[in-house]
Scaffold this motif. Structure first.
Motif, PDB file in Angstrom:
ATOM      1  N   SER A   1       0.823  -1.212   0.000  1.00 22.34           N
ATOM      2  CA  SER A   1       0.000   0.000   0.000  1.00 22.34           C
ATOM      3  C   SER A   1       0.858   1.263   0.000  1.00 22.34           C
ATOM      4  O   SER A   1       0.502   2.258  -0.636  1.00 22.34           O
ATOM      5  N   LEU A   2       1.999   1.204   0.669  1.00 23.22           N
ATOM      6  CA  LEU A   2       2.885   2.372   0.688  1.00 23.22           C
ATOM      7  C   LEU A   2       3.604   2.548  -0.649  1.00 23.22           C
ATOM      8  O   LEU A   2       3.938   3.669  -1.030  1.00 23.22           O
ATOM      9  N   GLU A   3       3.840   1.447  -1.360  1.00 19.64           N
ATOM     10  CA  GLU A   3       4.515   1.512  -2.651  1.00 19.64           C
ATOM     11  C   GLU A   3       3.566   1.842  -3.801  1.00 19.64           C
ATOM     12  O   GLU A   3       4.017   2.203  -4.883  1.00 19.64           O
ATOM     13  N   SER A   4       2.271   1.726  -3.550  1.00 16.20           N
ATOM     14  CA  SER A   4       1.296   1.983  -4.613  1.00 16.20           C
ATOM     15  C   SER A   4       1.205   3.486  -4.891  1.00 16.20           C
ATOM     16  O   SER A   4       1.733   4.315  -4.156  1.00 16.20           O
ATOM     17  N   ASP A   5       0.525   3.789  -5.967  1.00 18.93           N
ATOM     18  CA  ASP A   5       0.336   5.188  -6.338  1.00 18.93           C
ATOM     19  C   ASP A   5      -0.789   5.844  -5.562  1.00 18.93           C
ATOM     20  O   ASP A   5      -1.082   7.014  -5.758  1.00 18.93           O
ATOM     21  N   GLU A   6      -1.419   5.083  -4.685  1.00 16.37           N
ATOM     22  CA  GLU A   6      -2.532   5.588  -3.891  1.00 16.37           C
ATOM     23  C   GLU A   6      -2.046   6.711  -2.963  1.00 16.37           C
ATOM     24  O   GLU A   6      -1.048   6.565  -2.260  1.00 16.37           O
ATOM     25  N   ALA A   7      -2.772   7.806  -2.975  1.00 12.45           N
ATOM     26  CA  ALA A   7      -2.403   8.931  -2.112  1.00 12.45           C
ATOM     27  C   ALA A   7      -2.811   8.637  -0.672  1.00 12.45           C
ATOM     28  O   ALA A   7      -3.912   8.168  -0.418  1.00 12.45           O
ATOM     29  N   VAL A   8      -1.897   8.857   0.246  1.00  9.79           N
ATOM     30  CA  VAL A   8      -2.197   8.700   1.671  1.00  9.79           C
ATOM     31  C   VAL A   8      -1.763   9.966   2.395  1.00  9.79           C
ATOM     32  O   VAL A   8      -0.797  10.622   2.011  1.00  9.79           O
ATOM     33  N   SER A   9      -2.483  10.276   3.443  1.00 11.38           N
ATOM     34  CA  SER A   9      -2.126  11.452   4.230  1.00 11.38           C
ATOM     35  C   SER A   9      -0.876  11.150   5.049  1.00 11.38           C
ATOM     36  O   SER A   9      -0.495   9.993   5.234  1.00 11.38           O
ATOM     37  N   MET A  10      -0.246  12.182   5.536  1.00  7.57           N
ATOM     38  CA  MET A  10       0.931  12.007   6.378  1.00  7.57           C
ATOM     39  C   MET A  10       0.594  11.194   7.617  1.00  7.57           C
ATOM     40  O   MET A  10       1.386  10.362   8.049  1.00  7.57           O
ATOM     41  N   GLU A  11      -0.590  11.411   8.175  1.00  6.60           N
ATOM     42  CA  GLU A  11      -1.007  10.673   9.371  1.00  6.60           C
ATOM     43  C   GLU A  11      -1.173   9.185   9.054  1.00  6.60           C
ATOM     44  O   GLU A  11      -0.746   8.330   9.831  1.00  6.60           O
ATOM     45  N   GLN A  12      -1.776   8.868   7.904  1.00  9.07           N
ATOM     46  CA  GLN A  12      -1.925   7.469   7.503  1.00  9.07           C
ATOM     47  C   GLN A  12      -0.562   6.833   7.276  1.00  9.07           C
ATOM     48  O   GLN A  12      -0.323   5.694   7.680  1.00  9.07           O
ATOM     49  N   TYR A  13       0.315   7.567   6.614  1.00 10.73           N
ATOM     50  CA  TYR A  13       1.669   7.072   6.366  1.00 10.73           C
ATOM     51  C   TYR A  13       2.378   6.788   7.689  1.00 10.73           C
ATOM     52  O   TYR A  13       2.996   5.743   7.867  1.00 10.73           O
ATOM     53  N   LYS A  14       2.238   7.722   8.615  1.00 12.19           N
ATOM     54  CA  LYS A  14       2.875   7.572   9.934  1.00 12.19           C
ATOM     55  C   LYS A  14       2.340   6.332  10.652  1.00 12.19           C
ATOM     56  O   LYS A  14       3.117   5.541  11.195  1.00 12.19           O
ATOM     57  N   GLN A  15       1.021   6.139  10.635  1.00 13.74           N
ATOM     58  CA  GLN A  15       0.419   4.986  11.311  1.00 13.74           C
ATOM     59  C   GLN A  15       0.865   3.675  10.677  1.00 13.74           C
ATOM     60  O   GLN A  15       1.165   2.710  11.376  1.00 13.74           O
ATOM     61  N   LYS A  16       0.925   3.655   9.344  1.00 16.64           N
ATOM     62  CA  LYS A  16       1.370   2.447   8.660  1.00 16.64           C
ATOM     63  C   LYS A  16       2.840   2.168   8.965  1.00 16.64           C
ATOM     64  O   LYS A  16       3.235   1.013   9.151  1.00 16.64           O
ATOM     65  N   ALA A  17       3.646   3.203   9.021  1.00 15.81           N
ATOM     66  CA  ALA A  17       5.072   3.031   9.334  1.00 15.81           C
ATOM     67  C   ALA A  17       5.257   2.506  10.753  1.00 15.81           C
ATOM     68  O   ALA A  17       6.085   1.619  10.992  1.00 15.81           O
ATOM     69  N   ILE A  18       4.488   3.023  11.679  1.00 19.30           N
ATOM     70  CA  ILE A  18       4.561   2.545  13.072  1.00 19.30           C
ATOM     71  C   ILE A  18       4.142   1.079  13.150  1.00 19.30           C
ATOM     72  O   ILE A  18       4.812   0.266  13.802  1.00 19.30           O
ATOM     73  N   GLU A  19       3.042   0.734  12.472  1.00 20.95           N
ATOM     74  CA  GLU A  19       2.581  -0.657  12.495  1.00 20.95           C
ATOM     75  C   GLU A  19       3.616  -1.577  11.846  1.00 20.95           C
ATOM     76  O   GLU A  19       3.893  -2.666  12.358  1.00 20.95           O
ATOM     77  N   ALA A  20       4.211  -1.127  10.748  1.00 16.88           N
ATOM     78  CA  ALA A  20       5.240  -1.928  10.075  1.00 16.88           C
ATOM     79  C   ALA A  20       6.431  -2.153  11.002  1.00 16.88           C
ATOM     80  O   ALA A  20       6.960  -3.263  11.085  1.00 16.88           O
ATOM     81  N   LYS A  21       6.837  -1.123  11.708  1.00 14.19           N
ATOM     82  CA  LYS A  21       7.963  -1.250  12.641  1.00 14.19           C
ATOM     83  C   LYS A  21       7.638  -2.262  13.736  1.00 14.19           C
ATOM     84  O   LYS A  21       8.484  -3.094  14.097  1.00 14.19           O
ATOM     85  N   GLU A  22       6.420  -2.228  14.249  1.00 16.38           N
ATOM     86  CA  GLU A  22       6.004  -3.180  15.283  1.00 16.38           C
ATOM     87  C   GLU A  22       5.973  -4.607  14.732  1.00 16.38           C
ATOM     88  O   GLU A  22       6.386  -5.556  15.418  1.00 16.38           O
ATOM     89  N   LEU A  23       5.491  -4.753  13.504  1.00 10.92           N
ATOM     90  CA  LEU A  23       5.454  -6.074  12.879  1.00 10.92           C
ATOM     91  C   LEU A  23       6.862  -6.626  12.657  1.00 10.92           C
ATOM     92  O   LEU A  23       7.123  -7.808  12.892  1.00 10.92           O
ATOM     93  N   ILE A  24       7.765  -5.772  12.201  1.00 12.02           N
ATOM     94  CA  ILE A  24       9.154  -6.187  11.999  1.00 12.02           C
ATOM     95  C   ILE A  24       9.766  -6.638  13.326  1.00 12.02           C
ATOM     96  O   ILE A  24      10.433  -7.671  13.397  1.00 12.02           O
ATOM     97  N   SER A  25       9.521  -5.879  14.366  1.00  8.41           N
ATOM     98  CA  SER A  25      10.037  -6.234  15.688  1.00  8.41           C
ATOM     99  C   SER A  25       9.461  -7.576  16.154  1.00  8.41           C
ATOM    100  O   SER A  25      10.187  -8.437  16.668  1.00  8.41           O
ATOM    101  N   PHE A  26       8.167  -7.764  15.961  1.00  8.87           N
ATOM    102  CA  PHE A  26       7.509  -9.018  16.331  1.00  8.87           C
ATOM    103  C   PHE A  26       8.128 -10.190  15.575  1.00  8.87           C
ATOM    104  O   PHE A  26       8.456 -11.217  16.174  1.00  8.87           O
TER     105      PHE A  26
END
Length: 66
Positions: free
Chosen positions: A22-47
């Motif tokens: 979803s982050l690599e797609s051309d879909e526009a996301v707000s900075m807040e959505q991007y931030k939330q997805k990045a935080i979730e990705a970081k947590e998933l990587i850690s898990f």
């Protein structure tokens, strides 16, 4: 990270792949959505990293006890 208590490694990887796509797609996301997805990705990587470390330790233990 409480959502991950009921998640296994494979589910976490699939969720991480979905976030990355979803982050690599051309879909526009707000900075807040991007931030939330990045935080979730970081947590998933850690898990996932913790899961792999635990598996590595179990494998080493199994090999050394034989």
């Amino acid at each position: 990270m409480s959502k991950m208590n009921n998640m296994n490694y494979d589910e976490a990887i699939k969720k991480l792949e979905t976030i990355i796509s979803s982050l690599e797609s051309d879909e526009a996301v707000s900075m807040e959505q991007y931030k939330q997805k990045a935080i979730e990705a970081k947590e998933l990587i850690s898990f996932c990293r913790k899961q792999l470390i635990a598996l590595d330790e179990q494998m080493k233990s199994a090999v050394s006890s034989n």
